[in-house]
Design a protein around this motif. Structure first.
Motif, PDB file in Angstrom:
ATOM      1  N   THR A  22      30.815  14.260  41.834  1.00  0.00           N
ATOM      2  CA  THR A  22      31.214  12.866  42.047  1.00  0.00           C
ATOM      3  C   THR A  22      30.020  11.969  41.787  1.00  0.00           C
ATOM      4  O   THR A  22      28.898  12.264  42.224  1.00  0.00           O
ATOM      5  CB  THR A  22      31.703  12.674  43.495  1.00  0.00           C
ATOM      6  N   PRO A  23      30.173  10.854  41.054  1.00  0.00           N
ATOM      7  CA  PRO A  23      29.041   9.982  40.726  1.00  0.00           C
ATOM      8  C   PRO A  23      28.251   9.557  41.968  1.00  0.00           C
ATOM      9  O   PRO A  23      28.839   9.273  43.022  1.00  0.00           O
ATOM     10  CB  PRO A  23      29.706   8.786  40.046  1.00  0.00           C
ATOM     11  N   PRO A  24      26.923   9.500  41.860  1.00  0.00           N
ATOM     12  CA  PRO A  24      26.078   9.189  43.024  1.00  0.00           C
ATOM     13  C   PRO A  24      26.406   7.861  43.692  1.00  0.00           C
ATOM     14  O   PRO A  24      26.334   7.758  44.919  1.00  0.00           O
ATOM     15  CB  PRO A  24      24.658   9.172  42.425  1.00  0.00           C
ATOM     16  N   HIS A  25      26.763   6.842  42.904  1.00  0.00           N
ATOM     17  CA  HIS A  25      27.039   5.545  43.527  1.00  0.00           C
ATOM     18  C   HIS A  25      28.302   5.590  44.389  1.00  0.00           C
ATOM     19  O   HIS A  25      28.437   4.826  45.348  1.00  0.00           O
ATOM     20  CB  HIS A  25      27.140   4.440  42.474  1.00  0.00           C
ATOM     21  N   VAL A  60      41.465   7.803  41.121  1.00  0.00           N
ATOM     22  CA  VAL A  60      40.072   8.174  40.870  1.00  0.00           C
ATOM     23  C   VAL A  60      39.859   9.685  40.873  1.00  0.00           C
ATOM     24  O   VAL A  60      38.759  10.151  40.583  1.00  0.00           O
ATOM     25  CB  VAL A  60      39.141   7.523  41.919  1.00  0.00           C
ATOM     26  N   SER A  61      40.887  10.457  41.180  1.00  0.00           N
ATOM     27  CA  SER A  61      40.719  11.899  41.330  1.00  0.00           C
ATOM     28  C   SER A  61      40.217  12.552  40.053  1.00  0.00           C
ATOM     29  O   SER A  61      39.260  13.332  40.066  1.00  0.00           O
ATOM     30  CB  SER A  61      42.042  12.542  41.746  1.00  0.00           C
ATOM     31  N   LYS A  62      40.853  12.275  38.926  1.00  0.00           N
ATOM     32  CA  LYS A  62      40.504  12.915  37.662  1.00  0.00           C
ATOM     33  C   LYS A  62      39.356  12.190  36.972  1.00  0.00           C
ATOM     34  O   LYS A  62      38.474  12.820  36.392  1.00  0.00           O
ATOM     35  CB  LYS A  62      41.715  12.964  36.731  1.00  0.00           C
ATOM     36  N   SER A  63      39.367  10.870  37.021  1.00  0.00           N
ATOM     37  CA  SER A  63      38.375  10.093  36.277  1.00  0.00           C
ATOM     38  C   SER A  63      36.994  10.136  36.912  1.00  0.00           C
ATOM     39  O   SER A  63      35.986  10.062  36.208  1.00  0.00           O
ATOM     40  CB  SER A  63      38.834   8.638  36.175  1.00  0.00           C
ATOM     41  N   HIS A  64      36.922  10.260  38.244  1.00  0.00           N
ATOM     42  CA  HIS A  64      35.632  10.205  38.937  1.00  0.00           C
ATOM     43  C   HIS A  64      35.353  11.469  39.756  1.00  0.00           C
ATOM     44  O   HIS A  64      34.468  11.456  40.612  1.00  0.00           O
ATOM     45  CB  HIS A  64      35.577   8.977  39.851  1.00  0.00           C
ATOM     46  N   ALA A  65      36.086  12.555  39.468  1.00  0.00           N
ATOM     47  CA  ALA A  65      35.882  13.829  40.183  1.00  0.00           C
ATOM     48  C   ALA A  65      35.938  13.619  41.694  1.00  0.00           C
ATOM     49  O   ALA A  65      35.055  14.022  42.440  1.00  0.00           O
ATOM     50  CB  ALA A  65      34.552  14.469  39.785  1.00  0.00           C
TER      51      ALA A  65
END
Length: 391
Positions: free
Chosen positions: A47-50, A239-244
């Motif tokens: 998942t992206p750090p931000h 956001v499940s698929k696009s942002h892990a």
């Protein structure tokens, strides 16, 4: 003595085929078995750090209370921005609902609108939960058969041929699960022309895989191409698929105000609001940088090409190249004389250390679906095991 019994609504549905196989693989691993699971659609990227930072900040700030049922004002506005920026849909925060995952958004929309006996046209192969939700609501799932030779896309004339006075919805998933089918703008416009002739039919457009489109054309969605039909289209994203962020359980939907209001009313009496911390993280996902998606998409594309080549090299297996998402829908019809059905084939592969989902879970037959949302080394080993199991 009166025996306990399940409701008729629940008796109409079965456990999700993908979840059942994933749970079985997990149980075997807990017993010490070496099992690679290609049964679940879950990006292996971090998942992206931000996004993680936003979740931590929400905890530190004590954002641990109830929120409005439809979601926080910040997330509804961020989701509306996402629909406008990424999908081209003209919408506002008031016409957005935040749910506990995209699955609940679909569940809410269908349960809020389907009466007993009404029909929902669902392209086959279908995502496992589409027909189950329709049946739970008391409706009838009408299969619209697609074929590999057409890249698992249906023609508008075939869709129109299935419409009756009882048709309530068309479920449209592009890019699609389990096939990776992508509907280009011209095909969607032809579907729109059919809808104009049948004003009782609504469309649920499941665009959860929109960022994972490997064609040269930009993602196309019905509400953008046919704005005159916007009051009959519910578009689902997340956001499940696009942002892990599968574990965060956040999905969003937009549509006509009357439908969103009905979905909110239903949600207020079922789950209530989604997790407050997850909402803060999802808002950061929509508001923050999106440039990493291009890298993720190319990495998925590389994996796709590897998997397609490896599967097509196995005697008895074949798969077209999917245009989107992260699944391959594999035909194994030449092997059915050996295994009997695709359920037995899936169990055979599980015995050899790879969990897949039988095509029958998706309304198909004689094959299986695998997810290539896995680390390259893991994929290489899984593909070797599949080839070995079928040698």
């Amino acid at each position: 003595m009166t025996l306990p019994r399940l409701s008729q609504s629940l008796q109409r549905i079965a456990v999700s085929g993908t979840n059942a196989m994933t749970d079985r693989a997990t149980a075997l691993r807990e017993q010490g078995r070496d099992i690679i699971s290609l049964s679940v659609g879950e990006p292996d990227f971090a998942t992206p750090p931000h996004v993680i930072a936003a979740a931590k900040q929400a905890l530190d700030e004590g954002q641990t209370r109830y929120t409005p049922v439809a979601g926080t004002a910040r997330l509804r506005e961020a989701a509306a921005h996402h629909f406008r920026r990424d999908l081209g849909i003209a919408t506002e925060a008031e016409r957005v609902i935040v749910c506990n995952g995209g699955k609940q958004a679909i569940f809410n929309a269908l349960l809020a609108t389907i009466n007993a006996g009404e029909e929902v046209i669902v392209p086959v192969p279908w995502w496992v939960s589409y027909p189950q939700i329709v049946r739970f609501a008391g409706g009838k799932a009408v299969p619209l058969i697609t074929h590999a030779r057409d890249n698992f896309r249906f023609d508008a004339a075939d869709f129109e041929a299935l419409i009756t006075p009882s048709t309530r919805w068309l479920l449209l998933n592009s890019p699609g699960n389990p096939t990776g089918a992508v509907y280009p703008a011209a095909m969607l416009q032809a579907i729109g022309a059919v809808l104009r002739r049948h004003p009782q039919v609504m469309v649920l457009s499941d665009d959860i895989y929109a960022p994972l489109n490997y064609t040269d054309a930009p993602h196309a969605t019905l509400a953008t191409l046919c704005p005159d039909l916007a009051d009959r289209i519910c578009t689902v994203s997340g956001v499940s698929k696009s942002h892990a962020m599968t574990g965060f359980r956040i999905g969003v939907a937009t549509g006509p105000q009357w439908l969103i209001d009905g979905m909110v009313r239903l949600q207020s009496n079922s789950t209530g609001n989604p997790c407050s911390i997850s909402q803060a993280a999802a808002a950061a996902a929509f508001e923050g940088p999106q440039d990493f998606l291009a890298d993720w998409r190319e990495r998925f594309r590389t994996r796709r090409d590897k998997v397609v080549a490896a599967i097509n090299a196995v005697p008895g297996l074949s798969t077209p190249t999917p245009d989107g998402a992260f699944y391959c829908y594999i035909d194994a019809a030449p092997l059915m004389e050996r295994f009997g059905d695709d359920g037995q084939l899936a169990l055979h592969l599980l015995d050899h250390g790879v969990a897949v989902v039988a095509a029958s879970a998706f309304g198909g037959k004689d094959g299986f679906r695998i997810s290539f949302a896995a680390d390259d080394a893991v994929l290489d080993e899984a593909l070797a095991r599949i080839a070995g199991a079928l040698a």
